[in-house]
Write an enzyme that holds these catalytic residues in place. Structure first.
Site, PDB file in Angstrom:
ATOM      1  N   GLY A   1      87.678  14.821 -40.883  1.00  0.00           N
ATOM      2  CA  GLY A   1      89.040  14.957 -40.373  1.00  0.00           C
ATOM      3  C   GLY A   1      89.123  16.043 -39.323  1.00  0.00           C
ATOM      4  O   GLY A   1      88.286  16.160 -38.423  1.00  0.00           O
ATOM      5  N   GLY A   2      90.146  16.900 -39.490  1.00  0.00           N
ATOM      6  CA  GLY A   2      90.398  17.964 -38.516  1.00  0.00           C
ATOM      7  C   GLY A   2      89.208  18.886 -38.329  1.00  0.00           C
ATOM      8  O   GLY A   2      89.032  19.477 -37.251  1.00  0.00           O
TER       9      GLY A   2
ATOM     10  N   GLY B   1      71.340   8.489  -5.291  1.00  0.00           N
ATOM     11  CA  GLY B   1      72.311   9.420  -5.857  1.00  0.00           C
ATOM     12  C   GLY B   1      71.632  10.434  -6.756  1.00  0.00           C
ATOM     13  O   GLY B   1      72.101  11.572  -6.905  1.00  0.00           O
ATOM     14  N   ALA B   2      70.523  10.030  -7.366  1.00  0.00           N
ATOM     15  CA  ALA B   2      69.816  10.942  -8.259  1.00  0.00           C
ATOM     16  C   ALA B   2      69.213  12.096  -7.460  1.00  0.00           C
ATOM     17  O   ALA B   2      69.145  13.231  -7.935  1.00  0.00           O
ATOM     18  CB  ALA B   2      68.749  10.188  -9.028  1.00  0.00           C
TER      19      ALA B   2
HETATM   20  C1  HXC Z   1      91.971  19.863 -51.312  1.00  0.00           C
HETATM   21  C2  HXC Z   1      89.860  19.151 -51.826  1.00  0.00           C
HETATM   22  C3  HXC Z   1      89.737  18.528 -50.561  1.00  0.00           C
HETATM   23  C4  HXC Z   1      90.845  18.629 -49.673  1.00  0.00           C
HETATM   24  C5  HXC Z   1      87.911  18.214 -51.650  1.00  0.00           C
HETATM   25  N1  HXC Z   1      88.699  18.927 -52.464  1.00  0.00           N
HETATM   26  N2  HXC Z   1      88.508  17.962 -50.484  1.00  0.00           N
HETATM   27  N3  HXC Z   1      90.963  19.814 -52.185  1.00  0.00           N
HETATM   28  N4  HXC Z   1      91.941  19.318 -50.088  1.00  0.00           N
HETATM   29  N5  HXC Z   1      90.795  18.103 -48.466  1.00  0.00           N
HETATM   30  C6  HXC Z   1      88.411  19.405 -53.805  1.00  0.00           C
HETATM   31  C7  HXC Z   1      88.296  18.289 -54.834  1.00  0.00           C
HETATM   32  O1  HXC Z   1      89.546  17.963 -55.343  1.00  0.00           O
HETATM   33  C8  HXC Z   1      87.414  18.957 -55.875  1.00  0.00           C
HETATM   34  O2  HXC Z   1      88.213  19.826 -56.648  1.00  0.00           O
HETATM   35  C9  HXC Z   1      86.494  19.825 -55.057  1.00  0.00           C
HETATM   36  O3  HXC Z   1      87.140  19.994 -53.807  1.00  0.00           O
HETATM   37  C10 HXC Z   1      85.139  19.194 -54.817  1.00  0.00           C
HETATM   38  O4  HXC Z   1      85.345  17.874 -54.311  1.00  0.00           O
HETATM   39  P1  HXC Z   1      84.559  16.603 -54.896  1.00  0.00           P
HETATM   40  O5  HXC Z   1      85.264  15.390 -54.405  1.00  0.00           O
HETATM   41  O6  HXC Z   1      84.389  16.759 -56.379  1.00  0.00           O
HETATM   42  O7  HXC Z   1      83.142  16.795 -54.216  1.00  0.00           O
HETATM   43  P2  HXC Z   1      82.192  15.684 -53.611  1.00  0.00           P
HETATM   44  O8  HXC Z   1      82.015  14.565 -54.576  1.00  0.00           O
HETATM   45  O9  HXC Z   1      80.970  16.428 -53.164  1.00  0.00           O
HETATM   46  O10 HXC Z   1      82.958  15.112 -52.341  1.00  0.00           O
HETATM   47  C11 HXC Z   1      83.282  15.939 -51.257  1.00  0.00           C
HETATM   48  C12 HXC Z   1      84.185  15.203 -50.237  1.00  0.00           C
HETATM   49  C13 HXC Z   1      85.422  14.627 -50.942  1.00  0.00           C
HETATM   50  C14 HXC Z   1      83.360  14.094 -49.562  1.00  0.00           C
HETATM   51  C15 HXC Z   1      84.544  16.230 -49.165  1.00  0.00           C
HETATM   52  O11 HXC Z   1      86.037  15.639 -51.746  1.00  0.00           O
HETATM   53  C16 HXC Z   1      86.432  14.104 -49.972  1.00  0.00           C
HETATM   54  O12 HXC Z   1      86.292  12.999 -49.462  1.00  0.00           O
HETATM   55  N6  HXC Z   1      87.469  14.928 -49.688  1.00  0.00           N
HETATM   56  C17 HXC Z   1      88.523  14.546 -48.737  1.00  0.00           C
HETATM   57  C18 HXC Z   1      87.966  14.520 -47.307  1.00  0.00           C
HETATM   58  C19 HXC Z   1      88.993  14.180 -46.271  1.00  0.00           C
HETATM   59  O13 HXC Z   1      89.478  13.053 -46.135  1.00  0.00           O
HETATM   60  N7  HXC Z   1      89.454  15.197 -45.522  1.00  0.00           N
HETATM   61  C20 HXC Z   1      90.408  15.028 -44.458  1.00  0.00           C
HETATM   62  C21 HXC Z   1      91.656  15.778 -44.798  1.00  0.00           C
HETATM   63  S1  HXC Z   1      92.861  15.472 -43.519  1.00  0.00           S
HETATM   64  P3  HXC Z   1      87.902  20.167 -58.170  1.00  0.00           P
HETATM   65  O14 HXC Z   1      89.044  21.008 -58.584  1.00  0.00           O
HETATM   66  O15 HXC Z   1      87.837  18.842 -58.879  1.00  0.00           O
HETATM   67  O16 HXC Z   1      86.584  20.887 -58.182  1.00  0.00           O
HETATM   68  C22 HXC Z   1      92.378  16.406 -42.196  1.00  0.00           C
HETATM   69  C23 HXC Z   1      93.294  16.375 -40.990  1.00  0.00           C
HETATM   70  C24 HXC Z   1      93.011  15.177 -40.120  1.00  0.00           C
HETATM   71  O17 HXC Z   1      91.438  17.089 -42.198  1.00  0.00           O
HETATM   72  C25 HXC Z   1      92.980  15.545 -38.671  1.00  0.00           C
HETATM   73  C26 HXC Z   1      92.379  14.412 -37.861  1.00  0.00           C
HETATM   74  C27 HXC Z   1      91.910  14.851 -36.490  1.00  0.00           C
END
Ligand code: HXC
Length: 534
Positions: free
Chosen positions: A187-188, A422-423
């Site tokens: 994401g971001g 051009g190169a």
């Molecule tokens: C809050 C988060 C989080 C998030 C992970 N966690 N991502 N908490 N916000 N974005 C937390 C989980 O709830 C979990 O908490 C702990 O971190 C570990 O995550 P797991 O899923 O257990 O780990 P893993 O299996 O290794 O997977 C990691 C991961 C997955 C691939 C990063 O967590 C995931 O897909 N997260 C979301 C990624 C995503 O879509 N991010 C984009 C956000 S939007 P606990 O308490 O259970 O330990 C963004 C803006 C978009 O960024 C801008 C676009 C340009």
């Protein structure tokens, strides 16, 4: 006299028991800071074969140099139960340290704290380190391992990314910025590394994507793994988003250290000098045998680079992307240089969209940080075809032209075999701003290759020749074109080549040209900024 009492005279001697309490409190805080999200998280991190945020910094930085900042800061989010998780440091370790004795600012995301997700305070810490790096003229190195914007903190997290991108942009061209992707970067989170100068990714460990596999599945129905979507190999080989591919984290730290050894700490300094004793007049006769006389035979331009530079020490950048062009750092007479070289081994070293982008960004980095450019040329031209034209070859090729023209560092060019069309303009012309252009005596320089040119300017003679003699006439005309138009002496007589040199003189001549130009000053028009064709 006065009834104002000096505070010191007021001070009570503290009770030793209180002091012991305060010291124990400090130790307790430190223990808490040290474990980040807790031992369970650390064990999970290790089980994945990953180091923790602190272990990474301990390996990247010189021993006993890390000074942590903002370690006590916690998030301010009162919603979604987050107030029960006020981890000290808010999921990122930031501060100052040294690499090979030179100062750097760092941030290292702690996956054990809510997946290293970025909340408002987490972002503030990174921004603080970024700003200090810029104000103190020291490189900024970020270690990313994060699930992206912290979902519970909502829009404040997004704004946090905005602040980080802003600081990345302000620091661009002022201090070197390097990103290490050591886990997810989604994401971001991806756009900060994308604005920094160099991105290192680790095999099977790091991923970068704007939208992950699950979202893609929902939106487009496409099935793709995280590794295939945005793994280290994909971004090093296919997208060009990353610059270095490391087998493991240790190797990634080694890459950063080697990279920094070639670059200054900021744009006002010169790069650190090397300590080589490789003689500047060492003969480079091997170039004669490395570059085949037969124009259709390929060779590895990397071998020529190794022959030329100090101690055969060449640090290639983006070695897996657009391999028809080689870029990287080396030294000549202990001066850091940036090398841009065609690679005849891969699609004849032709320039295409990716090679143009690769060259342009590297040229601009070198120019921003006072690193002279050495271009080694063996290029048939730009790649013809609808795929390239429709992909915007004109727009992308223009970036490279713009970058060369704009650069004020010394620009030396050596035509190793051929420079057409051009190169030639981009890579070896005085017109675009190359300061000193050299050619080997066997080099060919022309508007186009002899075969194509002879077929155009002597088409009638060739077509009117009897059928059985046509090939013979064509070959003779091709030879005639070479003799008449493409020898380096023709360009030399037109003042377009500064020196025609023997292969064994190549290193010595490059060193002389570099020493001649290293202090040069070039003015550019006063303007807000140019408008590079992006
Ligand atoms: C809050 C988060 C989080 C998030 C992970 N966690 N991502 N908490 N916000 N974005 C937390 C989980 O709830 C979990 O908490 C702990 O971190 C570990 O995550 P797991 O899923 O257990 O780990 P893993 O299996 O290794 O997977 C990691 C991961 C997955 C691939 C990063 O967590 C995931 O897909 N997260 C979301 C990624 C995503 O879509 N991010 C984009 C956000 S939007 P606990 O308490 O259970 O330990 C963004 C803006 C978009 O960024 C801008 C676009 C340009």
């Amino acid at each position: 006299m006065s009834d104002i009492r000096h505070p010191r005279t007021d001070q009570q001697t503290q009770d030793p028991a209180d002091i012991e309490d305060l010291q124990e409190q400090l130790r307790a805080y430190r223990r808490q800071i040290e474990v980040g999200g807790g031992q369970r998280g650390i064990d999970r991190q290790h089980a994945k074969g990953k180091l923790t945020a602190r272990e990474r910094l301990a390996r990247l930085l010189d021993p006993k140099t890390f000074v942590e900042a903002d370690a006590y800061l916690v998030h301010k989010c009162r919603d979604f139960g987050l107030d029960k998780k006020p981890f000290l440091g808010d999921g990122v370790v930031t501060g100052y340290g040294k690499i090979d004795g030179r100062g750097v600012f760092v941030s290292s995301e702690d996956f054990t704290v809510m997946g290293g997700s970025l909340g408002a305070q987490h972002a503030e810490k990174i921004v603080h380190a970024q700003r200090r790096a810029r104000e103190n003229g020291l490189p900024f190195i970020q270690l990313n391992d994060s699930g992206g914007a912290r979902i519970q903190e909502g829009v404040e997290s997004l704004d946090g990314y905005g602040k980080i991108f802003f600081e990345n942009t302000m620091a661009s061209g002022v201090i070197p910025q390097v990103s290490l992707i050591l886990g997810p970067c989604a994401g971001g989170a991806v756009y900060s590394p994308a604005i920094t100068d160099f991105t290192v990714m680790v095999s099977q460990r790091s991923n970068m994507f704007v939208t992950g596999p699950q979202v893609i599945k929902v939106v487009t129905g496409e099935d793709v793994t995280a590794e295939d979507l945005g793994g280290a190999l994909v971004h090093n080989r296919t997208s060009g988003v990353a610059h270095f591919y490391a087998a493991n984290e240790e190797e990634a730290f080694g890459i950063v250290k080697r990279l920094l050894s070639f670059v200054p700490s900021n744009n006002r300094e010169m790069p650190p000098r090397g300590e080589s004793t490789d003689p500047v007049d060492r003969e480079t006769s091997e170039i004669q045998s490395l570059v085949p006389e037969d124009r259709r035979k390929t060779f590895d331009m990397r071998e020529v680079i190794l022959a030329l530079v100090d101690d055969r020490n060449f640090f290639e950048v983006q070695p897996l992307f657009a391999q028809n062009l080689v870029i990287g750092f080396a030294r000549l007479a202990n001066y850091s240089i940036g090398i841009v070289a065609n690679q005849p081994k891969v699609i004849a070293g032709v320039l295409d969209i990716d090679a143009s982008d690769k060259a342009a960004r590297f040229i601009r980095f070198c120019d921003a940080f006072n690193i002279p450019l050495v271009t080694l040329v063996d290029v048939p031209g730009f790649l013809p075809g609808t795929a390239q034209e429709h992909g915007g070859l004109i727009r992308h090729g223009a970036k490279m032209l713009y970058a060369y023209a704009e650069a004020t560092v010394p620009k030396l060019s050596l035509i190793v075999r051929k420079a057409f069309g051009g190169a030639f303009i981009a890579l070896a012309s005085h017109g675009i701003g190359h300061d000193f252009v050299m050619a080997l005596p066997t080099a060919e320089i022309a508007v186009m290759g002899a075969e194509g040119a002879a077929n155009i300017i002597w088409r009638r003679e060739i077509n009117e020749a009897p059928e059985e003699r046509r090939d013979e006439v064509r070959d003779a005309k091709v030879d005639e074109f070479r003799r008449q138009f493409s020898r380096p002496y023709t360009a030399g007589k037109q003042g377009l080549i500064d020196a025609i040199i023997a292969p064994e003189e190549a290193r010595w001549m490059l060193v002389q040209a570099l020493e001649m130009t290293i202090r040069q000053r070039k003015d550019r028009p006063d303007r807000k900024h140019g408008n590079i064709p992006l």
